[in-house]
Motif scaffolding. Sequence first.
Motif, mmCIF file in Angstrom:
data_model
loop_
_atom_site.group_PDB
_atom_site.id
_atom_site.type_symbol
_atom_site.label_atom_id
_atom_site.label_comp_id
_atom_site.label_asym_id
_atom_site.label_seq_id
_atom_site.Cartn_x
_atom_site.Cartn_y
_atom_site.Cartn_z
ATOM 1 N N UNK A 62 0.857 -1.198 0.000
ATOM 2 C CA UNK A 62 0.000 0.000 0.000
ATOM 3 C C UNK A 62 0.883 1.234 0.000
ATOM 4 N N UNK A 63 1.627 1.398 -1.092
ATOM 5 C CA UNK A 63 2.664 2.425 -1.120
ATOM 6 C C UNK A 63 2.115 3.846 -1.110
ATOM 7 N N UNK A 64 0.862 4.037 -1.485
ATOM 8 C CA UNK A 64 0.337 5.410 -1.482
ATOM 9 C C UNK A 64 -0.602 5.666 -0.297
ATOM 10 N N UNK A 65 -0.561 4.784 0.692
ATOM 11 C CA UNK A 65 -1.324 5.019 1.924
ATOM 12 C C UNK A 65 -0.296 5.463 2.977
ATOM 13 N N UNK A 66 -0.547 6.569 3.658
ATOM 14 C CA UNK A 66 0.368 6.996 4.738
ATOM 15 C C UNK A 66 0.410 5.912 5.803
ATOM 16 N N UNK A 67 1.573 5.683 6.410
ATOM 17 C CA UNK A 67 1.705 4.616 7.413
ATOM 18 C C UNK A 67 0.669 4.742 8.535
ATOM 19 N N UNK A 68 0.467 5.971 8.990
ATOM 20 C CA UNK A 68 -0.499 6.208 10.069
ATOM 21 C C UNK A 68 -1.908 5.771 9.632
ATOM 22 N N UNK A 69 -2.251 6.121 8.401
ATOM 23 C CA UNK A 69 -3.578 5.761 7.876
ATOM 24 C C UNK A 69 -3.671 4.251 7.652
ATOM 25 N N UNK A 77 -2.118 1.876 9.315
ATOM 26 C CA UNK A 77 -2.280 1.189 10.601
ATOM 27 C C UNK A 77 -3.729 1.322 11.094
ATOM 28 N N UNK A 78 -4.252 2.534 11.008
ATOM 29 C CA UNK A 78 -5.647 2.778 11.420
ATOM 30 C C UNK A 78 -6.590 1.864 10.623
ATOM 31 N N UNK A 79 -6.338 1.788 9.319
ATOM 32 C CA UNK A 79 -7.190 0.991 8.440
ATOM 33 C C UNK A 79 -7.108 -0.501 8.781
ATOM 34 N N UNK A 80 -5.894 -1.021 8.906
ATOM 35 C CA UNK A 80 -5.724 -2.466 9.168
ATOM 36 C C UNK A 80 -6.330 -2.824 10.529
ATOM 37 N N UNK A 81 -6.178 -1.927 11.509
ATOM 38 C CA UNK A 81 -6.792 -2.184 12.823
ATOM 39 C C UNK A 81 -8.314 -2.322 12.693
ATOM 40 N N UNK A 82 -8.909 -1.406 11.932
ATOM 41 C CA UNK A 82 -10.375 -1.468 11.780
ATOM 42 C C UNK A 82 -10.805 -2.665 10.932
ATOM 43 N N UNK A 83 -10.047 -2.934 9.889
ATOM 44 C CA UNK A 83 -10.409 -4.060 9.005
ATOM 45 C C UNK A 83 -10.386 -5.376 9.789
ATOM 46 N N UNK A 84 -9.398 -5.528 10.665
ATOM 47 C CA UNK A 84 -9.342 -6.760 11.473
ATOM 48 C C UNK A 84 -10.593 -6.888 12.344
ATOM 49 N N UNK A 85 -11.001 -5.774 12.942
ATOM 50 C CA UNK A 85 -12.183 -5.803 13.822
ATOM 51 C C UNK A 85 -13.437 -6.192 13.034
ATOM 52 N N UNK A 142 1.120 -6.171 7.371
ATOM 53 C CA UNK A 142 0.112 -5.880 8.412
ATOM 54 C C UNK A 142 0.720 -5.905 9.810
ATOM 55 N N UNK A 143 1.924 -6.446 9.941
ATOM 56 C CA UNK A 143 2.577 -6.478 11.261
ATOM 57 C C UNK A 143 2.856 -5.070 11.799
ATOM 58 N N UNK A 144 2.757 -4.055 10.934
ATOM 59 C CA UNK A 144 2.887 -2.673 11.422
ATOM 60 C C UNK A 144 1.701 -2.282 12.306
#
Length: 519
Positions: A336-343, A345-353, A368-370
Motif C-alpha cells: 500500500x505504497x500510497x497510503x500513509x503509514x499512520x492511515x 495502521x488505522x485501516x488495518x486495525x479497523x479491518x481486522x475488527x 500488516x505487522x505494522x
Amino acid sequence: MKKLIPFSKLLFLIIALVLNSCSSSPEMKLSEAVLFPKPVSLIETNSSFQLTDQTKILVSNDSKVLFKAGNYLASLLNPATGFNLKTEIGSEKEVTNNIHLKISNLDTKFGDEGYKLRIDEDKISLEANSVEGIIRGIQTIRQVLPNEIEASNKIEQSWYMATGEIQDYPDYKYRGAMLDVARHFFSVDDVKRYIDLLAAYKLNVLHLHLSDDQGWRIEIKSWPNLTAIGGSAEVGGGEGGFYTQEQYKDIVEYASDRYITIIPEIDMPGHTNAALASYPELNCDGKATQLYTGIKVGFSTLCTDKEITYKFIDDVIGELAAITPGEYIHIGGDESHVTEMEDYIYFINRAQKIVLAHNKKVIGWDEIAHADLEENTVVQFWAKKENALKGIAKNAKVIMSPATKVYLDMKYDSLTKIGLSWAATIELDSAYSWTPETFVEGITKKDILGIESPLWSETIETMDDIEYMTFPRIIGHSEIGWTPAENRNWEDYITRLKKHRERLEIMDINYYNSNLLLE
Ligand code: TNX
C-alpha cells in the motif's frame, strides 16, 4: 539327437505356469512405490494385493462423510480400471478383497490428517482419526497403484499394489497454494482442476486472491458495480469475469469434499483499483478511477478516513464470510505504497475488527505487522523478514511464503517464457532445498502455521500456464510442508521425481520438464 519335450507336456507346463502366476501374489516392494510427499514411515512385506472388479470399498459404520470418502476413492479408481467399484457398509471380516476405510483412535501424533495404511495380500485397511486423514491416505493408495491409474480412460492391465504398512502424518498443519484470479480470471472448471491437483499432493488450503487493481472477481450483492464494472477487466485487456456467489459456493464445496479449505482474499487498502473504478465514493476525491490492465503495483488506495470505506468493507466481508465455511479471511494489506503509514495502521486495525465481527480470523501479508494484531491474526511472510519478526513479537503465527522459494510466478530460469523474476529465478532444486523453520533467523517451528505457494497471474493466462509454473515445484513444497526436514534430501527427491514424470504425463499435467529431470 536332442530329446524333444512332448507337445502335451509343454502345454501342461505353460498352463500350470499361467495358473500359478494368476493365483499367487507377485512379489513387490512397497519401498519402490514413488510417493509424494514422502511418508513418515514405511514397512514392506514383499507381496501384493490385486485390485479387481470384485474389490469392495467398505466403511464400517454409516457415517455419511466416510461413505462419501469411499465414493471419492471409487471415483479415482473407476475411470482407468473400468471397474464399477462401490462403497458398501460392512465389516472387513465378512469378505476378503476389500479396501476398508475406518475412523479409529490412533495416537495423537496422527492428528486429524494422519493415517495408517495397511496393505495385505487379501485386503487393505486405511485408518485415521478423522475423515480428513482418510482423504489424505486415499492419495497414497493412488500413488501405490501403477501410474496408469491416473488415466481418464479404461486401460487393460492388472492393478497390483505392493504390500506393507505406511504410517503418516503432516509436519505442518497448513499446507497451501494461492491462485491469483484477479490479474487474469480463471473459470470454475480451471479452479476445480487446480483443487484436484493440489489434493493429490495432500495440500489442504487454496487461497483465492479475489480482488486487485485489475479485477474484482466475487459477486457482492450489496455493491453490484464491483463485478459489473470492476469484474470486466484484466491484465492485457481481456474480458475478465467473476464468480457468482453460487459459483463460489460450488468451488468451496468441491474443495471441501477433498478436505481443502478455501481462504478468500480481498486485498486492501492498496491493490484496490478495480473497486475504486466501480464506486467513486471510495476515492478521497470522490471520482472513480479508470480500469487498469497493466502490471504495476502500489498505486491505489481506499480512502482510509471516509466512513463509507468501512461500511463497504463490512458489507463485502459480511457477504463473503456468509459463504465461506473456513475460519480465515485474508485482507491482503501488501504494497500500500500510497497510503500513509499512520492511515494504513488505522485501516488495518479497523479491518481486522470487521473480520472478527463476522466471526472469522484474519490473515494478511507481512506488512500488516505494522498494525496492532488481534489475537489469532496470522502474518503471511513473503518479502520482509523484519515484518514477520514484528508479527511474531506481537504474538502472531506466520505462514511461510518466501518469494525466493515458493513464488510460483517466478521463472525457472532466464529462458522461461512466462512468469516474472523480480525475487529470483527458482529452479526445482532451489524450490525444494529449504526448510521453513530455519529459513529466517528468529522464526522457529512454534511460530509457523505452515507454508503456502502463491501463483500471481500477471503473465499467466491459461490452465496450461498455471500447470507449467506450478508443476513440479509444488510437489516439492508439498513435501516441505508434510515431511519432517530430517527425512528430506534433494538427491532422493529428484530421483523419485524423475520416476514420477510418467504419472504427471498420464495426469495430463503441463509440467516444466527441467534439465534436472533429464540427467
Ligand atoms: C508482489 S506478493 C505482490 C503481488 C504481485 C507479485 C508478483 C504480494 C503480497 N504482492 O501483487 O502480483 O509480487 O510476483
